[in-house]
Design a protein around this motif. Structure first.
Motif, PDB file in Angstrom:
ATOM      1  N   LEU A 139      -0.668   3.661  -8.148  1.00 37.07           N
ATOM      2  CA  LEU A 139       0.261   4.738  -7.823  1.00 37.07           C
ATOM      3  C   LEU A 139      -0.190   5.521  -6.593  1.00 37.07           C
ATOM      4  N   GLN A 140      -1.491   5.781  -6.490  1.00 41.04           N
ATOM      5  CA  GLN A 140      -1.994   6.525  -5.335  1.00 41.04           C
ATOM      6  C   GLN A 140      -1.765   5.758  -4.041  1.00 41.04           C
ATOM      7  N   GLU A 141      -1.936   4.453  -4.084  1.00 37.51           N
ATOM      8  CA  GLU A 141      -1.682   3.631  -2.898  1.00 37.51           C
ATOM      9  C   GLU A 141      -0.216   3.700  -2.479  1.00 37.51           C
ATOM     10  N   LEU A 142       0.684   3.644  -3.457  1.00 31.81           N
ATOM     11  CA  LEU A 142       2.104   3.767  -3.143  1.00 31.81           C
ATOM     12  C   LEU A 142       2.406   5.118  -2.512  1.00 31.81           C
ATOM     13  N   ILE A 143       1.839   6.158  -3.078  1.00 31.15           N
ATOM     14  CA  ILE A 143       2.055   7.510  -2.550  1.00 31.15           C
ATOM     15  C   ILE A 143       1.502   7.631  -1.125  1.00 31.15           C
ATOM     16  N   ASN A 144       0.407   6.918  -0.861  1.00 24.14           N
ATOM     17  CA  ASN A 144      -0.208   6.970   0.467  1.00 24.14           C
ATOM     18  C   ASN A 144       0.552   6.145   1.511  1.00 24.14           C
ATOM     19  N   GLY A 145       1.549   5.401   1.065  1.00 22.60           N
ATOM     20  CA  GLY A 145       2.363   4.652   2.017  1.00 22.60           C
ATOM     21  C   GLY A 145       2.202   3.148   1.997  1.00 22.60           C
ATOM     22  N   ALA A 146       1.371   2.615   1.067  1.00 24.28           N
ATOM     23  CA  ALA A 146       1.190   1.161   0.998  1.00 24.28           C
ATOM     24  C   ALA A 146       2.431   0.495   0.417  1.00 24.28           C
ATOM     25  N   ASP A 147       2.610  -0.768   0.758  1.00 22.07           N
ATOM     26  CA  ASP A 147       3.704  -1.501   0.132  1.00 22.07           C
ATOM     27  C   ASP A 147       3.247  -2.033  -1.230  1.00 22.07           C
ATOM     28  N   ILE A 148       4.184  -2.604  -1.967  1.00 27.00           N
ATOM     29  CA  ILE A 148       3.903  -3.028  -3.336  1.00 27.00           C
ATOM     30  C   ILE A 148       2.770  -4.048  -3.391  1.00 27.00           C
ATOM     31  N   ALA A 149       2.838  -5.074  -2.536  1.00 30.85           N
ATOM     32  CA  ALA A 149       1.822  -6.130  -2.565  1.00 30.85           C
ATOM     33  C   ALA A 149       0.432  -5.579  -2.270  1.00 30.85           C
ATOM     34  N   SER A 150       0.349  -4.689  -1.279  1.00 28.76           N
ATOM     35  CA  SER A 150      -0.951  -4.111  -0.912  1.00 28.76           C
ATOM     36  C   SER A 150      -1.476  -3.190  -2.005  1.00 28.76           C
ATOM     37  N   LEU A 191       2.424  -9.264 -11.351  1.00 30.34           N
ATOM     38  CA  LEU A 191       3.427  -8.590 -10.524  1.00 30.34           C
ATOM     39  C   LEU A 191       4.607  -9.544 -10.364  1.00 30.34           C
ATOM     40  N   ILE A 192       5.797  -9.097 -10.749  1.00 31.10           N
ATOM     41  CA  ILE A 192       7.002  -9.906 -10.609  1.00 31.10           C
ATOM     42  C   ILE A 192       7.989  -9.137  -9.740  1.00 31.10           C
ATOM     43  N   VAL A 193       8.469  -9.783  -8.694  1.00 29.38           N
ATOM     44  CA  VAL A 193       9.433  -9.142  -7.803  1.00 29.38           C
ATOM     45  C   VAL A 193      10.722  -9.950  -7.778  1.00 29.38           C
ATOM     46  N   LEU A 194      11.828  -9.262  -7.553  1.00 28.14           N
ATOM     47  CA  LEU A 194      13.144  -9.907  -7.534  1.00 28.14           C
ATOM     48  C   LEU A 194      13.243 -10.917  -6.405  1.00 28.14           C
ATOM     49  N   THR A 195      12.847 -10.533  -5.206  1.00 29.93           N
ATOM     50  CA  THR A 195      12.823 -11.425  -4.042  1.00 29.93           C
ATOM     51  C   THR A 195      11.582 -11.099  -3.235  1.00 29.93           C
ATOM     52  N   VAL A 196      11.255 -11.964  -2.296  1.00 32.73           N
ATOM     53  CA  VAL A 196      10.045 -11.781  -1.496  1.00 32.73           C
ATOM     54  C   VAL A 196      10.079 -10.480  -0.700  1.00 32.73           C
ATOM     55  N   GLN A 197      11.284  -9.994  -0.365  1.00 31.13           N
ATOM     56  CA  GLN A 197      11.387  -8.764   0.417  1.00 31.13           C
ATOM     57  C   GLN A 197      10.752  -7.570  -0.301  1.00 31.13           C
ATOM     58  N   TYR A 198      10.767  -7.599  -1.620  1.00 31.37           N
ATOM     59  CA  TYR A 198      10.230  -6.455  -2.362  1.00 31.37           C
ATOM     60  C   TYR A 198       8.708  -6.385  -2.332  1.00 31.37           C
ATOM     61  N   LEU A 199       8.046  -7.427  -1.868  1.00 28.62           N
ATOM     62  CA  LEU A 199       6.593  -7.346  -1.712  1.00 28.62           C
ATOM     63  C   LEU A 199       6.219  -6.331  -0.640  1.00 28.62           C
ATOM     64  N   THR A 200       7.135  -6.086   0.285  1.00 30.31           N
ATOM     65  CA  THR A 200       6.865  -5.117   1.364  1.00 30.31           C
ATOM     66  C   THR A 200       7.578  -3.782   1.127  1.00 30.31           C
ATOM     67  N   TRP A 201       8.136  -3.608  -0.076  1.00 25.33           N
ATOM     68  CA  TRP A 201       8.824  -2.350  -0.393  1.00 25.33           C
ATOM     69  C   TRP A 201       7.822  -1.203  -0.479  1.00 25.33           C
ATOM     70  N   LYS A 202       8.241  -0.030  -0.005  1.00 27.26           N
ATOM     71  CA  LYS A 202       7.397   1.168  -0.044  1.00 27.26           C
ATOM     72  C   LYS A 202       8.134   2.309  -0.740  1.00 27.26           C
ATOM     73  N   LEU A 203       7.375   3.201  -1.331  1.00 28.62           N
ATOM     74  CA  LEU A 203       7.951   4.349  -2.016  1.00 28.62           C
ATOM     75  C   LEU A 203       8.777   5.196  -1.062  1.00 28.62           C
ATOM     76  N   SER A 204       8.362   5.225   0.193  1.00 30.77           N
ATOM     77  CA  SER A 204       9.083   6.034   1.193  1.00 30.77           C
ATOM     78  C   SER A 204      10.476   5.485   1.478  1.00 30.77           C
ATOM     79  N   ALA A 205      10.765   4.259   1.023  1.00 35.29           N
ATOM     80  CA  ALA A 205      12.081   3.659   1.267  1.00 35.29           C
ATOM     81  C   ALA A 205      13.173   4.312   0.438  1.00 35.29           C
ATOM     82  N   ILE A 206      12.788   5.026  -0.604  1.00 39.02           N
ATOM     83  CA  ILE A 206      13.777   5.661  -1.473  1.00 39.02           C
ATOM     84  C   ILE A 206      14.341   6.898  -0.779  1.00 39.02           C
TER      85      ILE A 206
END
Length: 577
Positions: free
Chosen positions: A146-157, A195-210
């Motif tokens: 969660l902290q990584e997401l908050i810091n701006g990392a994408d899901i995979a990272s 980790l299961i994602v709908l499509t490969v694009q979601y591996l690069t999804w970031k919390l800031s995208a919302i």
């Protein structure tokens, strides 16, 4: 003032009989992390979560929920909420009511098995475990993730960093696995975290995208914005308008009529104060889902027909043998919904011949192979959902939002179609008479007709055997856009020049216009081949894909059937001489 921020629900549950000593540390760390973004998100903490607490939180914020985490005891069938465990299917059903939900983290033992119940809702990101995990390990994983997401990392990272952090505190090997929505989950798990994602694009999804705009979904908003902005870059007339609504006529005119009709079907809306009996699909209903599946199908079939026509032309131009296994692929495989692999296979083969493409841009689909395959899988799942589901309003809104975003991705892959024009013509035939040589469709083209002296005296024409190398029925042609309009084929030019392949691409009989066969056929009958057999050809309308028409080898249709069947036989012979 009503709170409109995106919502993240964090649910925790401890057990008096088997307490999790690090759970309080996990809560403390989550509080500290989310305090930094509390202005952008509303965080709903459920510290001693009961089933009704989770239900109430979802009831109050369903349309705004974007993330959900549970931490506590769990097993393959349930999470251990206070008082009574909440079943996996029950939790999935509750979260399935949240149309904007992006990610779910179930931070307990063996929660990867819960994905079976979440899959039907196409939640983009799911994180769970495939084995028992100890209290400290689970705490470090969730708080780091969660902290990584908050810091701006994408899901995979964020997922990878959390695994690395956990490994530092464990004497045993901590393993991870990333899968996609349609992958089968092994019955005997071998990895700690999943980790299961709908499509490969979601591996690069970031919390800031919302964004707040996502939480107030208006059907067609993504589609209209995309079309207006993209086409404004290419067309000064469209750029001169203020909005999609103002430019709609010019935008629709850019596309082949069967695609513009699909766009119009989705975007047309009722006018307040005017009653009519028309059908409208501008709201998130199951009918709209069906229309979006039809939209995808129409575009896919157009791309397939182009790819096959390009393949055919390279065999006509040069003596090339197609020797790949299971040849020809188009006829030797059962009908399927997702035909992306067929399209890519045809394009890749033609590239090996070094013969130029008529539609050069179609080669770009190879670089988008992964994206297109994911889109095909998504719409295949959506097609099954449309046929079998009886969803509630929240699920429909979620599906409609996601499907519209996917349609935008699809159009972005094939906007090159706006650079070409599709024309329907009455059988272009050399040295044959026709009583009605003009096309019955909107776009009319002069056709080759020789009567009287012209027919009797062909000596003025050269290369007369050309008509034997080209199928008799040119129902649908694609012509290129020129600087001053579209290429026009007319009787004033020399026949050999007009038959050159760089002037047009013939996509019959893969797509046909029944108007060239039946004078009174409606425009909505422009159709693609759905099922091929020796005695029956089944076509489906590009305008309304649920409409099917069979052309059979019987007394009534024999001439038409033979005409089309001969073209397919020519095609098969080219691929398999």
């Amino acid at each position: 003032m009503m709170d409109t921020r995106p919502v993240i629900i964090l649910a925790f549950a401890n057990s008096p009989s088997s307490p999790l000593h690090y759970l309080s540390e996990e809560i403390k760390r989550c509080n500290a992390a989310f305090n930094n973004i509390s202005g952008k998100f509303q965080i709903r903490y459920l510290y001693e979560a009961k089933i009704e607490d989770i239900q109430n939180a979802i009831d109050e914020t369903a349309s705004r929920v974007v993330g959900f985490m549970y931490s506590g005891h769990a097993n393959e069938k349930a999470i251990d909420t206070i008082g009574h465990g909440m079943s996996a299917i029950g939790l999935a059903s509750q979260l399935g009511r949240c149309p904007n939900l992006i990610w779910v983290l179930l931070n307990g033992c063996c929660t990867g098995a819960h994905f079976e119940y979440f899959k039907v809702f196409s939640i983009p990101i799911f994180v769970g475990t495939q084995a028992p995990v100890n209290d400290q390990t689970a705490t470090w994983f969730s708080t780091t993730f969660l902290q990584e997401l908050i810091n701006g990392a994408d899901i995979a990272s964020a997922f990878q960093t959390a695994i690395e952090k956990v490994q530092a505190y464990s004497t045993t090997s901590i393993t991870r696995e990333t899968r996609f929505l349609d992958d089968d989950i092994p019955s005997t798990p071998t990895n700690t975290w999943l980790l299961i994602v709908l499509t490969v694009q979601y591996l690069t999804w970031k919390l800031s995208a919302i964004s707040h705009s996502q939480l107030n979904y208006i059907p067609n908003s993504y589609l209209k914005e995309f079309l207006y902005e993209k086409l404004s870059e290419w067309d000064d007339n469209i750029a001169g308008y203020e909005s999609f609504e103002d430019a709609q006529g010019d935008i629709l005119a850019k596309f082949p009529p069967f695609i513009s009709k699909q766009i119009h079907n989705l975007c047309a809306s009722r006018v307040e104060g005017i009653n009519d009996s028309g059908e409208y699909f501008d709201q998130p209903t199951i009918e709209r889902i069906g229309k979006m599946v039809g939209f995808y199908t129409a575009v896919q079939e157009i791309l397939l027909s182009i790819a096959l026509a390009e393949l055919r032309d390279c065999f006509i131009d040069k003596s090339i043998n197609y020797t790949k296994e299971n040849n020809p692929f188009f006829f030797n495989q059962p009908a399927r919904f997702n035909k992306i692999e067929w399209i890519i296979k045809a394009i890749e083969f033609k590239q090996t011949t070094n013969i130029p493409f008529f539609i050069v841009e179609i080669q770009e689909l190879i670089t988008k192979h992964e994206t297109l395959s994911a889109l095909g899988q998504f719409f295949e799942e959506l097609s099954l959902f449309y046929q079998n589901a009886n969803p509630n309003a929240a699920v429909l809104e979620q599906k409609s939002l996601l499907a519209e975003q996917k349609l935008v991705e699809l159009l972005d892959c094939c906007l090159f179609l706006t650079q070409y024009k599709f024309v329907s013509v009455k059988n272009i035939v050399v040295f044959k008479n026709r009583s009605k040589p003009k096309a019955q469709f909107d776009y009319k083209l002069s056709v080759y007709e020789w009567k009287g002296e012209r027919q009797e005296n062909p000596a003025n024409l050269t290369n007369l055997n050309l008509h034997n190398e080209i199928p008799d029925n040119f129902s649908i042609l694609i012509i290129k856009a020129l600087k001053h309009g579209f290429m026009q084929v007319n009787m004033n030019n020399h026949i050999n020049k007009q038959l050159k392949s760089d002037h047009y691409l013939n996509i019959s009989p893969f797509i046909i216009d029944p108007n060239v066969i039946y004078d009174k056929a409606p425009i909505s009958n422009i159709s693609f081949l759905d099922v091929y057999s020796e005695n029956r050809l089944t076509y489906r309308s590009l305008y309304k894909v649920e409409d099917r028409k069979s052309i059979e080898n019987n007394k009534e249709m024999k001439v038409v059937f033979n005409d089309l069947q001969e073209q397919f036989k020519d095609f098969k012979k080219l691929l398999n001489p």
